[in-house]
Design a protein around this motif. Structure first.
Motif, PDB file in Angstrom:
ATOM      1  N   TYR A 280       0.855  -1.186   0.000  1.00  0.00           N
ATOM      2  CA  TYR A 280       0.000   0.000   0.000  1.00  0.00           C
ATOM      3  C   TYR A 280       0.891   1.236   0.000  1.00  0.00           C
ATOM      4  O   TYR A 280       1.338   1.718   1.049  1.00  0.00           O
ATOM      5  N   ALA A 281       1.176   1.726  -1.175  1.00  0.00           N
ATOM      6  CA  ALA A 281       1.986   2.930  -1.386  1.00  0.00           C
ATOM      7  C   ALA A 281       1.689   3.402  -2.796  1.00  0.00           C
ATOM      8  O   ALA A 281       1.142   2.658  -3.620  1.00  0.00           O
ATOM      9  N   SER A 282       2.066   4.641  -3.099  1.00  0.00           N
ATOM     10  CA  SER A 282       1.787   5.204  -4.417  1.00  0.00           C
ATOM     11  C   SER A 282       3.055   5.768  -5.038  1.00  0.00           C
ATOM     12  O   SER A 282       3.944   6.260  -4.334  1.00  0.00           O
TER      13      SER A 282
ATOM     14  N   TRP B  42      -4.302   5.673   4.853  1.00  0.00           N
ATOM     15  CA  TRP B  42      -3.196   5.873   5.785  1.00  0.00           C
ATOM     16  C   TRP B  42      -3.127   4.781   6.842  1.00  0.00           C
ATOM     17  O   TRP B  42      -2.056   4.445   7.331  1.00  0.00           O
ATOM     18  N   ALA B  43      -4.277   4.225   7.213  1.00  0.00           N
ATOM     19  CA  ALA B  43      -4.277   3.172   8.230  1.00  0.00           C
ATOM     20  C   ALA B  43      -3.522   1.939   7.753  1.00  0.00           C
ATOM     21  O   ALA B  43      -2.982   1.173   8.557  1.00  0.00           O
ATOM     22  N   LYS B  44      -3.460   1.739   6.444  1.00  0.00           N
ATOM     23  CA  LYS B  44      -2.785   0.565   5.883  1.00  0.00           C
ATOM     24  C   LYS B  44      -1.484   0.958   5.172  1.00  0.00           C
ATOM     25  O   LYS B  44      -0.779   0.094   4.644  1.00  0.00           O
ATOM     26  N   ASP B  45      -1.159   2.235   5.162  1.00  0.00           N
ATOM     27  CA  ASP B  45       0.010   2.734   4.431  1.00  0.00           C
ATOM     28  C   ASP B  45       1.273   1.964   4.787  1.00  0.00           C
ATOM     29  O   ASP B  45       1.578   1.742   5.956  1.00  0.00           O
ATOM     30  N   GLN B  46       2.023   1.544   3.753  1.00  0.00           N
ATOM     31  CA  GLN B  46       3.262   0.792   3.948  1.00  0.00           C
ATOM     32  C   GLN B  46       4.472   1.515   3.359  1.00  0.00           C
ATOM     33  O   GLN B  46       5.498   0.904   3.120  1.00  0.00           O
ATOM     34  N   SER B  47       4.344   2.816   3.155  1.00  0.00           N
ATOM     35  CA  SER B  47       5.455   3.554   2.564  1.00  0.00           C
ATOM     36  C   SER B  47       6.691   3.530   3.455  1.00  0.00           C
ATOM     37  O   SER B  47       7.819   3.619   2.966  1.00  0.00           O
ATOM     38  N   TYR B  48       6.500   3.394   4.765  1.00  0.00           N
ATOM     39  CA  TYR B  48       7.649   3.365   5.678  1.00  0.00           C
ATOM     40  C   TYR B  48       8.608   2.233   5.329  1.00  0.00           C
ATOM     41  O   TYR B  48       9.825   2.440   5.240  1.00  0.00           O
TER      42      TYR B  48
ATOM     43  N   GLU C 157       8.900  15.707   8.045  1.00  0.00           N
ATOM     44  CA  GLU C 157       8.337  14.893   9.117  1.00  0.00           C
ATOM     45  C   GLU C 157       9.152  13.614   9.187  1.00  0.00           C
ATOM     46  O   GLU C 157       9.643  13.132   8.167  1.00  0.00           O
ATOM     47  N   VAL C 158       9.305  13.061  10.373  1.00  0.00           N
ATOM     48  CA  VAL C 158      10.074  11.833  10.536  1.00  0.00           C
ATOM     49  C   VAL C 158       9.193  10.765  11.169  1.00  0.00           C
ATOM     50  O   VAL C 158       8.381  11.042  12.049  1.00  0.00           O
ATOM     51  N   GLN C 159       9.361   9.539  10.679  1.00  0.00           N
ATOM     52  CA  GLN C 159       8.627   8.386  11.209  1.00  0.00           C
ATOM     53  C   GLN C 159       9.654   7.313  11.525  1.00  0.00           C
ATOM     54  O   GLN C 159      10.495   6.991  10.693  1.00  0.00           O
ATOM     55  N   ILE C 160       9.588   6.747  12.745  1.00  0.00           N
ATOM     56  CA  ILE C 160      10.633   5.806  13.148  1.00  0.00           C
ATOM     57  C   ILE C 160      10.135   4.375  13.322  1.00  0.00           C
ATOM     58  O   ILE C 160      10.913   3.490  13.640  1.00  0.00           O
ATOM     59  N   ARG C 161       8.843   4.153  13.085  1.00  0.00           N
ATOM     60  CA  ARG C 161       8.287   2.796  13.086  1.00  0.00           C
ATOM     61  C   ARG C 161       7.215   2.708  12.007  1.00  0.00           C
ATOM     62  O   ARG C 161       6.651   3.724  11.607  1.00  0.00           O
ATOM     63  N   ALA C 162       6.915   1.489  11.598  1.00  0.00           N
ATOM     64  CA  ALA C 162       5.964   1.302  10.500  1.00  0.00           C
ATOM     65  C   ALA C 162       4.595   1.893  10.817  1.00  0.00           C
ATOM     66  O   ALA C 162       3.919   2.405   9.933  1.00  0.00           O
ATOM     67  N   HIS C 163       4.172   1.821  12.063  1.00  0.00           N
ATOM     68  CA  HIS C 163       2.824   2.281  12.413  1.00  0.00           C
ATOM     69  C   HIS C 163       2.855   3.472  13.367  1.00  0.00           C
ATOM     70  O   HIS C 163       1.852   3.770  14.022  1.00  0.00           O
TER      71      HIS C 163
END
Length: 368
Positions: free
Chosen positions: A127-129, A146-152, A305-311
């Motif tokens: 799930y990414a674009s 976004w709830a299923k987003d896997q871009s991370y 923005e920074v994200q440090i875990r998949a969810h």
């Protein structure tokens, strides 16, 4: 286009392959045999590369009328994912094996083989674009859901890999819609549970698996000052942020619980401290990749923005390159960051790039 559809045996990759066919592409399905124990069957909903999964993928391929093959990538998977996982934990770091699998297997080894065989793209059920800018440059973006987003977990992809990637589920509003579509197509995987946990640890006992593959040795549990407050039977059993089962024998002066702040394998110690010491004001890493064009001047501080875990929720931050590191400073401290994790940087919905975290700076001084 000639498209190689990576089919895990789950519902997402099944629908992605079917959509690629309906879009008019010349599609071939392939299942990656990653386990060195091919007789292993799925346990509950764990794993994603068993014989059962391979058979599920083949049934879907037969229904949508595409050729189907099983490719043995078990040796490459062991070297690039399993051995890396062991090495990282041995170094006191917390790796993300799914992210490493995407980087080294699905969009390196698989893509390399696909290109050598004359395919134009690899299609997956992530799930990414993928979008293009005004100049036609490809960019990786979050999925519509976004709830299923896997871009991370795709943040490690490079511009060259994005040029040959296809994510047919990126604009799908929900996983429920994917399952409904699979059911309408008659796929038996429509109600198949999602895989979870680490695929090469099918029973979910990561602690036991690490004890077997990394080994254990007793050592000290210490405060940041160096004071010994307990002992452990193996440092790899501990993770940053852990509170329970620490084996602390000396209570804190204020009576408050302690949390794991750091694991130091060379000293064979586990460092503990107050919960607020888990708040990280700065993080940095040198294993950097850009998912498309990098910033025009990455040495200059830029907003992101920074994200440090998949969810995890993304956190507003600033970032810049310095001495070969990507340095990231969140506007508000991030709790419980471990070295070895990937820090994925976003600008809006776009994945700009990522680094593997090598060091962190606590928002609370050691003296506190």
């Amino acid at each position: 286009m000639r498209v190689l559809a990576a089919m895990s045996g789950g519902v997402d990759s099944a629908v992605a392959a079917a959509r690629a066919v309906e879009a008019g592409h010349d599609v071939v399905g392939v299942h990656l045999a990653l386990s060195r124990m091919p007789g292993t069957l799925r346990t509950g909903s764990r794993g994603c590369c068993t014989i059962e999964d391979s058979m599920d993928a083949q049934r879907v391929a037969n229904m949508i009328g595409i050729p189907y093959y099983v490719w043995d990538f078990s040796e490459r998977f062991k070297l690039d994912v399993v051995d890396d996982f062991i090495a990282e934990y041995s170094a006191g770091r917390t790796p993300n094996p799914c992210l490493r699998c995407n980087e080294k297997i699905k969009f390196a080894a698989l893509l390399e083989k696909a290109m050598a065989l004359g395919f134009d793209a690899v299609c997956t059920g992530h799930y990414a674009s993928i979008m293009t800018d005004a100049d036609g440059n490809r960019e990786l973006h979050r999925a519509a859901a976004w709830a299923k987003d896997q871009s991370y977990v795709l943040g490690v992809l490079t511009a060259e890999q994005l040029a040959h990637a296809m994510f047919p589920l990126g604009a799908t509003p929900s996983k429920a819609e994917v399952r409904a579509e699979a059911a309408a197509r008659g796929f038996t995987v429509a109600s198949k549970p999602d895989s979870h946990d680490i695929c090469f640890i099918p029973d979910g006992d990561t602690r036991g698996w690490l004890a077997e593959h990394v080994g254990t040795a007793p050592g000290d549990i210490v405060e940041r000052s160096g004071k010994v407050v307990g002992s452990h039977e193996g440092a790899t059993a501990y993770t940053v942020g852990q509170r329970r089962g620490l084996g602390i024998t000396v209570p804190a002066p204020d009576g408050r619980p302690r949390f794991v702040l750091e694991v130091k394998p060379k000293e064979n110690t586990v460092v503990v401290g107050p919960k607020e010491a888990l708040d990280i004001a700065e993080l940095a890493g040198s294993r950097i990749s850009w998912a498309g064009l990098p910033p025009k001047d990455a040495a200059a501080e830029f907003a992101c923005e920074v994200q440090i875990r998949a969810h995890a929720d993304p956190v507003p931050a600033t970032a810049f390159l310095r001495d070969g590191e990507l340095v990231i400073r969140p506007q508000t401290p991030i709790n419980g960051v471990a070295t070895g994790q990937s820090a994925v940087v976003y600008v809006g919905t776009r994945v700009l790039g990522q680094c593997t975290i090598d060091r962190t700076v606590s928002a609370v001084p050691v003296e506190a």
